[in-house]
Design a protein around this motif. Structure first.
Motif, PDB file in Angstrom:
ATOM      1  N   LEU A   1      -3.411  -0.453  -7.222  1.00 32.82           N
ATOM      2  CA  LEU A   1      -3.350  -1.304  -6.022  1.00 32.82           C
ATOM      3  C   LEU A   1      -2.048  -2.107  -5.924  1.00 32.82           C
TER       4      LEU A   1
ATOM      5  N   GLU B   1      -0.059  -1.917  -2.517  1.00 28.48           N
ATOM      6  CA  GLU B   1      -0.818  -2.468  -1.399  1.00 28.48           C
ATOM      7  C   GLU B   1      -0.901  -3.990  -1.496  1.00 28.48           C
TER       8      GLU B   1
ATOM      9  N   ARG C   1     -12.253  -2.043  -0.562  1.00 34.62           N
ATOM     10  CA  ARG C   1     -11.307  -1.031  -1.069  1.00 34.62           C
ATOM     11  C   ARG C   1     -11.871  -0.285  -2.273  1.00 34.62           C
TER      12      ARG C   1
END
Length: 456
Positions: A385, A388, A445
């Motif tokens: 991640l 992001e 997510r």
């Protein structure tokens, strides 16, 4: 010409003592009582016939469910010994009438037994051949010896005063019922190999129990009847001798094959144990291909050189294996072929309990693997991640993720929660991190049901 040497008084005394121990004539029952006892068990009518049918059903059930105890019970209540001993007695005392009666009832009892067993195996839902049933399809010379010794024990017990528990023991040892039931199974399943193999075993038992009875009757000096037609009875005896010899020949052939196989397997095992010993190398499996005349051996560890293989192969003649070649399977071949085959064979031969344990262990291992994969995936999540987070939450300096076990103090229960520890770059209120937005984004997510975000 030398005269025959006479025994000394000491030798004569020893011989007399030995004869006194082995002489069964003093224990002999009255002949008339023995003849009546045997004649009463020859005829199959009424109760005798029903007992036979019930015994056949019990033996068939025992073979069907592979129960040794049930089969033994059927042997104990079976009246099949009667006409067989009657035939041997008839031959031994020249009683042609008794011989005819016993033979006729023997054929009737055999036919009814096979038909009853066939009927049972036609209607039973269990049609798989169990080990107890398969054991009655390949008779050998050992079955001949069992029938002969059992028959001798039987006639000695019947014709003497102290019978004890010999008769039930003879019924179990000679095992007349299971072969007839197996023959019925062969007819019901259309398997002639089972039928003829089992019926041959029954015929062996019949012939040699009959022969043993004849030997016992003559040994105990039963009174012979006067000949009505001596030539006819002599012809019957010749037929009996021919039947005995013909019965022994196939069993002898099978026994020779079994003995040869046993000797061959012993030689192979001796060869492998003595010659296949190399430092750093472990033999894990072996197999013999008789068609190609090859002994396949799988080894692991240090590789065996071609010179060592050639040396060992030259010594195979010392173990009666001169016509065979040695093939060594080592390295990746041994791991992928023979080890796998060995494991598959072990699994297939294990009983239901071991199979169940293996399945339970496999399930536990699979569950543990899933948990480990989930844990490793969670550990790798922050790195996945990273790009992001830099765009959506620029104030996040670092992210760490793990699982936490939560125990309820008020009740006996616990739960597992995913914890995200976030460290921010700035501490000013204007640049404060939107914790709820980060929480909702991470939960969506990562598709996590229970998540706790902690900001440092």
């Amino acid at each position: 010409m030398k005269k025959k040497e006479m025994m000394t008084p000491e030798q004569n005394g020893i011989w007399t003592l030995i004869r006194s121990y082995f002489n069964i004539l003093p224990d002999k029952e009255e002949e008339e009582a023995t003849l009546q006892y045997i004649a009463s068990g020859v005829v199959f009518k009424g109760a005798n016939l029903w007992v036979l049918i019930f015994a056949i059903f019990i033996a068939s059930l025992g073979l069907n469910v592979n129960s040794t105890a049930v089969i033994i019970g059927a042997m104990l209540i079976s009246p099949l010994m009667g006409p067989i001993i009657g035939m041997g007695l008839g031959i031994g005392i020249n009683d042609l009438g008794l011989l005819k009666t016993a033979l006729k009832n023997y054929l009737v009892a055999t036919g009814i037994s096979v038909l009853t067993a066939t009927l049972y195996f036609l209607i039973t839902p269990l049609d798989e051949a169990q080990s107890e049933l398969l054991a009655r399809t390949s008779p050998t010379l050992y079955d001949v010896l069992i029938a002969l010794c059992g028959g001798l024990a039987g006639i000695v017990a019947i014709a003497t005063k102290g019978k004890g528990n010999v008769i039930p023991g003879v019924a179990i040892a000679t095992a007349l019922m299971p072969p007839l039931c197996t023959a019925g199974y062969g007819l019901a399943m259309g398997n002639l190999y089972y039928f003829f193999g089992a019926f041959y075993l029954f015929f062996i038992n019949t012939v040699f129990i009959c022969l043993a009875t004849y030997i016992g009757v003559r040994m105990m000096k039963f009174q012979k009847k006067q000949f009505v037609d001596r030539q006819r009875f002599d012809k019957v005896r010749k037929y009996i001798v021919a039947v005995v010899v013909a019965t022994m020949l196939p069993a002898t052939f099978m026994t020779v094959g079994i003995i040869r196989r046993s000797i061959f397997n012993t030689n192979v095992n001796r060869f492998l144990k003595t010659e296949m010993t190399f430092a750093g190398t472990q033999m894990i499996s072996h197999d013999v291909d008789e068609e190609k005349k090859v002994v396949n051996v799988a080894v692991v560890g240090k590789e065996v050189t071609a010179q060592q293989i050639a040396f060992v192969e030259d010594r195979m003649g010392n173990y009666g294996l001169q016509d065979y070649k040695l093939k060594l399977i080592q390295g990746t071949q041994s791991d992928s072929v023979l080890v796998l085959n060995s494991r598959l064979n072990n699994i297939s031969q294990s009983n239901n309990v071991n199979t169940q344990k293996l399945l339970q262990q496999s399930t536990k291992i699979r569950n543990l693997e899933e948990k480990v994969n989930e844990y490793e995936e969670l550990l790798a999540t922050p790195q996945v991640l990273r790009s992001e987070l830099n765009v959506l939450f620029p104030t996040v300096k670092s992210l760490g993720m793990g699982t936490m076990s939560i125990a309820q103090m008020t009740r006996d229960s616990s739960a597992t929660m995913v914890v995200a520890v976030v460290e921010t770059q700035q501490k000013t209120k204007g640049a404060a991190l939107d914790v709820k937005r980060l929480h909702d984004w991470l939960q969506q997510r990562l598709k996590i049901d229970s998540l706790q975000v902690i900001v440092k």
